[in-house]
Write an enzyme that holds these catalytic residues in place. Structure first.
Site, PDB file in Angstrom:
ATOM      1  N   HIS A 125      32.867  39.779  32.328  1.00  0.00           N
ATOM      2  CA  HIS A 125      32.871  40.527  33.587  1.00  0.00           C
ATOM      3  C   HIS A 125      32.679  42.007  33.241  1.00  0.00           C
ATOM      4  O   HIS A 125      33.119  42.458  32.187  1.00  0.00           O
ATOM      5  CB  HIS A 125      34.234  40.306  34.245  1.00  0.00           C
ATOM      6  CG  HIS A 125      34.380  40.819  35.642  1.00  0.00           C
ATOM      7  ND1 HIS A 125      34.553  42.146  35.936  1.00  0.00           N
ATOM      8  CD2 HIS A 125      34.407  40.167  36.835  1.00  0.00           C
ATOM      9  CE1 HIS A 125      34.683  42.292  37.243  1.00  0.00           C
ATOM     10  NE2 HIS A 125      34.595  41.109  37.819  1.00  0.00           N
ATOM     11  N   ASP A 213      40.946  38.415  28.654  1.00  0.00           N
ATOM     12  CA  ASP A 213      40.832  38.650  30.086  1.00  0.00           C
ATOM     13  C   ASP A 213      41.128  37.316  30.775  1.00  0.00           C
ATOM     14  O   ASP A 213      40.318  36.399  30.739  1.00  0.00           O
ATOM     15  CB  ASP A 213      39.411  39.145  30.387  1.00  0.00           C
ATOM     16  CG  ASP A 213      39.117  39.206  31.883  1.00  0.00           C
ATOM     17  OD1 ASP A 213      39.936  38.738  32.685  1.00  0.00           O
ATOM     18  OD2 ASP A 213      38.038  39.720  32.230  1.00  0.00           O
ATOM     19  N   GLN A 216      40.578  34.618  35.379  1.00  0.00           N
ATOM     20  CA  GLN A 216      40.179  33.318  35.943  1.00  0.00           C
ATOM     21  C   GLN A 216      40.993  32.159  35.389  1.00  0.00           C
ATOM     22  O   GLN A 216      40.651  31.010  35.638  1.00  0.00           O
ATOM     23  CB  GLN A 216      38.694  33.053  35.663  1.00  0.00           C
ATOM     24  CG  GLN A 216      37.738  33.993  36.351  1.00  0.00           C
ATOM     25  CD  GLN A 216      37.801  33.915  37.868  1.00  0.00           C
ATOM     26  OE1 GLN A 216      38.264  32.928  38.441  1.00  0.00           O
ATOM     27  NE2 GLN A 216      37.361  34.968  38.511  1.00  0.00           N
ATOM     28  N   LYS A 239      44.057  36.995  42.466  1.00  0.00           N
ATOM     29  CA  LYS A 239      43.333  35.763  42.146  1.00  0.00           C
ATOM     30  C   LYS A 239      44.293  34.611  41.882  1.00  0.00           C
ATOM     31  O   LYS A 239      43.888  33.541  41.461  1.00  0.00           O
ATOM     32  CB  LYS A 239      42.431  35.988  40.936  1.00  0.00           C
ATOM     33  CG  LYS A 239      41.283  36.951  41.245  1.00  0.00           C
ATOM     34  CD  LYS A 239      40.311  37.097  40.099  1.00  0.00           C
ATOM     35  CE  LYS A 239      39.234  38.101  40.474  1.00  0.00           C
ATOM     36  NZ  LYS A 239      38.272  38.332  39.406  1.00  0.00           N
ATOM     37  N   CYS A 377      29.442  40.486  39.068  1.00  0.00           N
ATOM     38  CA  CYS A 377      29.919  41.523  38.128  1.00  0.00           C
ATOM     39  C   CYS A 377      29.700  41.080  36.691  1.00  0.00           C
ATOM     40  O   CYS A 377      30.534  41.331  35.812  1.00  0.00           O
ATOM     41  CB  CYS A 377      31.390  41.870  38.341  1.00  0.00           C
ATOM     42  SG  CYS A 377      31.736  42.488  39.973  1.00  0.00           S
TER      43      CYS A 377
HETATM   44  C1  LIG Z   1      37.907  39.366  38.855  1.00  0.00           C
HETATM   45  C2  LIG Z   1      37.745  39.506  37.402  1.00  0.00           C
HETATM   46  C3  LIG Z   1      37.997  40.729  36.772  1.00  0.00           C
HETATM   47  C4  LIG Z   1      38.376  41.963  37.523  1.00  0.00           C
HETATM   48  O1  LIG Z   1      39.536  41.766  38.269  1.00  0.00           O
HETATM   49  P1  LIG Z   1      39.981  42.854  39.341  1.00  0.00           P
HETATM   50  O2  LIG Z   1      41.040  42.160  40.105  1.00  0.00           O
HETATM   51  O3  LIG Z   1      38.776  43.178  40.154  1.00  0.00           O
HETATM   52  O4  LIG Z   1      40.492  44.028  38.584  1.00  0.00           O
HETATM   53  C5  LIG Z   1      37.853  40.781  35.403  1.00  0.00           C
HETATM   54  N1  LIG Z   1      37.504  39.707  34.693  1.00  0.00           N
HETATM   55  C6  LIG Z   1      37.256  38.514  35.262  1.00  0.00           C
HETATM   56  C7  LIG Z   1      36.899  37.344  34.402  1.00  0.00           C
HETATM   57  C8  LIG Z   1      37.365  38.382  36.642  1.00  0.00           C
HETATM   58  O5  LIG Z   1      37.116  37.200  37.208  1.00  0.00           O
END
Ligand SMILES: *Cc1c(COP(=O)(O)O)cnc(C)c1O
Length: 419
Positions: A125, A213, A216, A239, A377
């Site tokens: 992302h 990260d 997800q 999320k 993104c």
């Molecule tokens: C949504 C997402 C982000 C960013 O999250 P925010 O809530 O917009 O800060 C980063 N990495 C992944 C894999 C995402 O799905």
């Protein structure tokens, strides 16, 4: 299978019904962008504003003390969710994006030297690309990219070659938001440890730290940061059924303690004079200013909801839906699935021959189906697969086979129109 639509008010109202026409139910297939909120989260935040709202970690009166207790209690719940060693390893941020920026600007700026290497994957992302690019401009470090194969799976033999004595940071997602690939992060962390080239000239520069990260992953599968041996783990409340404006950075205690503040302000200090200021210990060192109090409390309710559903049950439900949805979409000849990794989370990214993803999105919306269309993104991911954008249906535990049936029917209708 789970059957929990009733817990989510927005999934129970009808949309677009005007002039006496019955509205349409919502088929919400955009959970990878943000999840809907269960009533328990909405009501907890509402109740907190009505009954318990006050500032935290500052007040001497009971209202503030009670608010502080609820606020800090979420930290314990997050530590439990991740199996962290202590709640002191849990930093409140505004979301995944801020969590990664915090590590880049604090850890990265302190420890990166010219020529040091940051390893990212092709399928990150932008939130796990751009902060690192900004830091390389300040430090002279360089970014190296782990490639993926045609299914969207990271090529570990290439990763092994990229791990060198210059590698300082490895930052990869646990699950790709654009493709759904589940990356073998435990194995990748183990490989980073093995490649920990120790430099006797400078014992503070021992190998790489690994940031995962987890935006997800945390609401879709069990995550155990100690089992993974992750140094940092980042995710967003919105999320995982919680509110926007709150996120988490997990960091190992020893590493957090070695890091300077990221932002300065109230509540992150021990003592301020114009000559010299000393800082709080982590996590509060990284939490400058009045925090997102009610959002933290809302996240606590979201964690209770997750625990009530059970991550094993969520994973089983979503996996069954993924298999069902993959089969339905594969039966549409004009459809190309992008992201076909054997190890995948419940994300279906695709293109339709001759139809722009944005048109797919707007036409499906007319059927009450909400999907995402665009680059998600993740433009380097799109570049890798030679498409400017995809349509993406991403699932949550509140989805059912009817949502996927509606999607497949909607897609067939679009193909008819464009034929
Ligand atoms: C949504 C997402 C982000 C960013 O999250 P925010 O809530 O917009 O800060 C980063 N990495 C992944 C894999 C995402 O799905």
């Amino acid at each position: 299978m789970l059957n929990i639509k009733a817990d989510f008010p927005v999934l129970n109202r009808l949309f677009g019904g005007d002039a006496g026409e019955p509205g349409m139910a919502l088929h919400y297939l955009d959970s990878a962008a943000t999840t809907q909120k269960p009533l328990s989260v909405i009501e907890t935040m509402d109740r907190f504003y009505r009954e318990s709202y006050g500032t935290v970690r500052r007040g001497v009166y009971r209202l503030s003390e009670k608010a502080t207790a609820e606020y800090e209690n979420t930290r314990k719940k997050v530590a439990k969710l991740l199996n962290a060693a202590s709640e002191k390893e849990i930093v409140y941020t505004s979301g995944t994006t801020q969590s990664i920026n915090l590590v880049a600007y604090s850890y990265g700026r302190k420890f990166l030297k010219p020529g040091d290497e940051i390893l990212l994957s092709t399928i990150e992302h932008h939130a796990n690309i751009v902060p690192w690019q900004l830091i390389t401009e300040m430090t002279g470090a360089v970014i190296k990219v782990i490639p993926v194969d045609d299914t969207g799976t990271l090529i570990l033999s290439e990763y092994a070659k990229l791990l060198t004595e210059r590698t300082r940071i490895v930052a990869v997602n646990h699950v790709s938001n654009a493709l759904g690939t589940i990356n073998p992060v435990k194995e990748m962390i183990r490989m980073a440890r093995q490649a920990n080239h120790f430099n006797p000239q400078d014992p503070t520069r021992r190998g790489a730290v690994v940031l995962i990260d987890g935006a997800q992953s945390v609401s879709h599968m069990k995550v155990d940061v100690r089992d993974l041996d992750a140094d940092f783990y980042a995710f967003s409340g919105h999320k995982m059924f919680g509110p926007t404006g709150i996120g988490i950075l997990y960091g190992k205690s020893a590493i957090l303690e070695s890091m300077p503040p990221y932002q300065g302000g109230g509540d992150m200090i021990e003592r301020v004079t114009f000559a010299r200021t000393t800082y709080q210990k982590p996590p509060h060192r990284f939490e400058a200013g009045t925090p997102a109090i009610v959002e933290v409390v809302g996240l606590g309710a979201a964690l209770d909801y997750l625990a009530h559903l059970g991550l094993d049950r969520i994973a089983a439900h979503e996996n069954a839906l993924l298999q069902y949805g993959t089969r339905l979409l594969s039966e549409i000849p004009e459809l190309r699935l992008i992201g076909t990794a054997p190890h995948k989370a419940s994300i279906l990214s695709f293109t339709l021959e001759g139809v722009h993803p944005h048109d797919i999105g707007t036409l499906l919306d007319e059927e009450g189906i909400a999907i995402r269309a665009g680059h998600h993104c993740a433009q380097p991911t799109m570049d890798r697969f030679g498409v400017p954008a995809t349509a993406r249906a991403s699932l949550g535990p509140y989805n059912d086979t009817a949502d996927l049936d509606a999607l497949a029917a909607g897609l067939r209708k679009i193909i008819e129109v464009f034929r």
